[in-house]
Design an enzyme around this catalytic site. Structure first.
Site, PDB file in Angstrom:
ATOM      1  N   LYS A  52       0.862  -1.187   0.000  1.00 57.26           N
ATOM      2  CA  LYS A  52       0.000   0.000   0.000  1.00 57.26           C
ATOM      3  C   LYS A  52       0.900   1.238   0.000  1.00 57.26           C
ATOM      4  CE  LYS A  52      -3.959   2.016   2.351  1.00 57.26           C
ATOM      5  NZ  LYS A  52      -3.447   3.376   2.286  1.00 57.26           N
ATOM      6  N   ILE A  53       0.523   2.213  -0.823  1.00 56.83           N
ATOM      7  CA  ILE A  53       1.352   3.418  -0.932  1.00 56.83           C
ATOM      8  C   ILE A  53       1.227   4.242   0.345  1.00 56.83           C
ATOM      9  CG2 ILE A  53       1.634   5.594  -2.199  1.00 56.83           C
ATOM     10  CD1 ILE A  53       0.709   4.004  -4.713  1.00 56.83           C
ATOM     11  N   HIS A  85      12.411  -3.995  -3.336  1.00 58.52           N
ATOM     12  CA  HIS A  85      11.600  -4.002  -4.554  1.00 58.52           C
ATOM     13  C   HIS A  85      12.230  -4.947  -5.574  1.00 58.52           C
ATOM     14  CE1 HIS A  85       8.768  -2.514  -7.500  1.00 58.52           C
ATOM     15  NE2 HIS A  85       9.760  -2.413  -8.360  1.00 58.52           N
ATOM     16  N   SER A 102      16.236  -4.354  -5.586  1.00 54.58           N
ATOM     17  CA  SER A 102      16.828  -3.141  -5.015  1.00 54.58           C
ATOM     18  C   SER A 102      16.316  -2.959  -3.597  1.00 54.58           C
ATOM     19  CB  SER A 102      16.411  -1.898  -5.813  1.00 54.58           C
ATOM     20  OG  SER A 102      16.710  -2.033  -7.174  1.00 54.58           O
ATOM     21  N   ASP A 111       8.456   3.560  -4.804  1.00 55.46           N
ATOM     22  CA  ASP A 111       9.689   2.860  -5.187  1.00 55.46           C
ATOM     23  C   ASP A 111      10.816   3.844  -5.530  1.00 55.46           C
ATOM     24  OD1 ASP A 111       8.519   0.312  -4.801  1.00 55.46           O
ATOM     25  OD2 ASP A 111       7.601   0.419  -6.774  1.00 55.46           O
TER      26      ASP A 111
HETATM   27  C1  GAR Z   1       8.978  -9.191  -2.470  1.00 55.13           C
HETATM   28  O1  GAR Z   1       9.378  -9.750  -3.674  1.00 55.13           O
HETATM   29  C2  GAR Z   1       9.234  -7.685  -2.479  1.00 55.13           C
HETATM   30  O2  GAR Z   1      10.335  -7.322  -3.227  1.00 55.13           O
HETATM   31  C3  GAR Z   1       7.958  -7.178  -3.112  1.00 55.13           C
HETATM   32  O3  GAR Z   1       6.948  -7.971  -2.559  1.00 55.13           O
HETATM   33  C4  GAR Z   1       7.462  -9.283  -2.307  1.00 55.13           C
HETATM   34  C5  GAR Z   1       7.046  -9.701  -0.919  1.00 55.13           C
HETATM   35  O4  GAR Z   1       7.337 -11.042  -0.695  1.00 55.13           O
HETATM   36  N1  GAR Z   1       7.763  -5.783  -2.835  1.00 55.13           N
HETATM   37  C6  GAR Z   1       7.297  -4.909  -3.716  1.00 55.13           C
HETATM   38  O5  GAR Z   1       6.924  -5.226  -4.829  1.00 55.13           O
HETATM   39  C7  GAR Z   1       7.230  -3.463  -3.244  1.00 55.13           C
HETATM   40  N2  GAR Z   1       7.017  -2.575  -4.315  1.00 55.13           N
HETATM   41  P1  GAR Z   1       7.250 -11.646   0.795  1.00 55.13           P
HETATM   42  O6  GAR Z   1       5.885 -11.242   1.369  1.00 55.13           O
HETATM   43  O7  GAR Z   1       7.331 -13.133   0.586  1.00 55.13           O
HETATM   44  O8  GAR Z   1       8.384 -11.099   1.598  1.00 55.13           O
END
Ligand code: GAR
Length: 221
Positions: A100-101, A118, A145, A154
């Site tokens: 969520k932003i 990200h 990143s 991001d």
């Molecule tokens: C991760 O891949 C993270 O980089 C991404 O959500 C996933 C969460 O996985 N985040 C984003 O896309 C943020 N913009 P997880 O719940 O298994 O840790």
């Protein structure tokens, strides 16, 4: 004296999630191994169904759900979350798949104290479906990143990037898994840099060991 004091004091960490929480798990496991000078004081989710809440429960970390439907605006929801975070004297907020932003008021209140992960080599592919977009574009590499958070989605100075190859016959799941492996390896490392006072953010710039980090952050392959 002050630096000795800083080194000994454990940092208070709050982790924000929305889903599976596999990154949360890698942080929990690394703290358990004594490799991070910090403690997760709370896990906060904006989704009651997030499996990451079960992961927190399993190791007795206080966990809280804030649902958008219970608030009349994003601002009032973020204010409530900020209040909860402040209750824990939080040094570091870790966004681990928090989808969520955040409002500018929230990011400004915690300036220099929020990290995000990200799944792309920012500034490429901010937003969603990053792996698919990289594959569709014919990219031969992708990655992840970790960056400090500012008002931009991001955005914020990059601390560390890790690249992975994309092979011609790759399936989407293979690329996702390859990137995830790097996430689980890198996020605990960056959190430890912050917790040991090696990493900080001043005036929108990230520093590691007193040196300003480049646009790509500390790049590892
Ligand atoms: C991760 O891949 C993270 O980089 C991404 O959500 C996933 C969460 O996985 N985040 C984003 O896309 C943020 N913009 P997880 O719940 O298994 O840790």
């Amino acid at each position: 004296m002050r630096s000795v004091f800083n080194r000994i004091m454990k940092k208070n960490i709050v982790v924000l999630i929305s889903g599976n929480g596999s990154n949360l798990q890698s942080i929990i496991d690394t703290i358990k191994r004594g490799k991070i000078n910090g403690e997760i004081r709370a896990v906060i989710s904006n989704k009651a169904s997030a499996y990451g809440l079960t992961r927190a429960e399993q190791v007795n970390i206080p966990h809280f759900v804030f649902s958008r439907k219970d608030y009349d605006s994003n601002q009032s929801m973020d204010n409530a979350i900020a209040q909860k975070i402040d209750e824990f004297n939080t040094d570091l907020i870790v966004l681990a798949g928090y989808m969520k932003i955040l409002t500018p008021e929230f990011t400004q209140h915690f300036q220099g104290k929020i990290l995000n992960i990200h799944p792309s080599l920012l500034p490429k592919y901010a937003g969603l479906h990053t792996h698919q977009r990289a594959m569709e574009a014919g990219d031969t590499e992708h990655g992840m990143s970790i960056h400090f958070v500012n008002e931009e989605v991001d955005g914020g100075p990059v601390v560390l990037q890790a690249k992975v190859p994309i092979y011609p016959d790759d399936e989407l799941d293979e690329v996702i898994e390859r990137v995830r492996e790097q996430e689980h390896r890198c996020y605990p490392l960056v959190i430890e840099w912050f917790c040991s006072n090696r990493l900080y953010c001043i005036d929108g710039k990230a520093y590691l060991d007193g040196k300003i980090l480049s646009k790509q952050g500390y790049a590892i392959d």
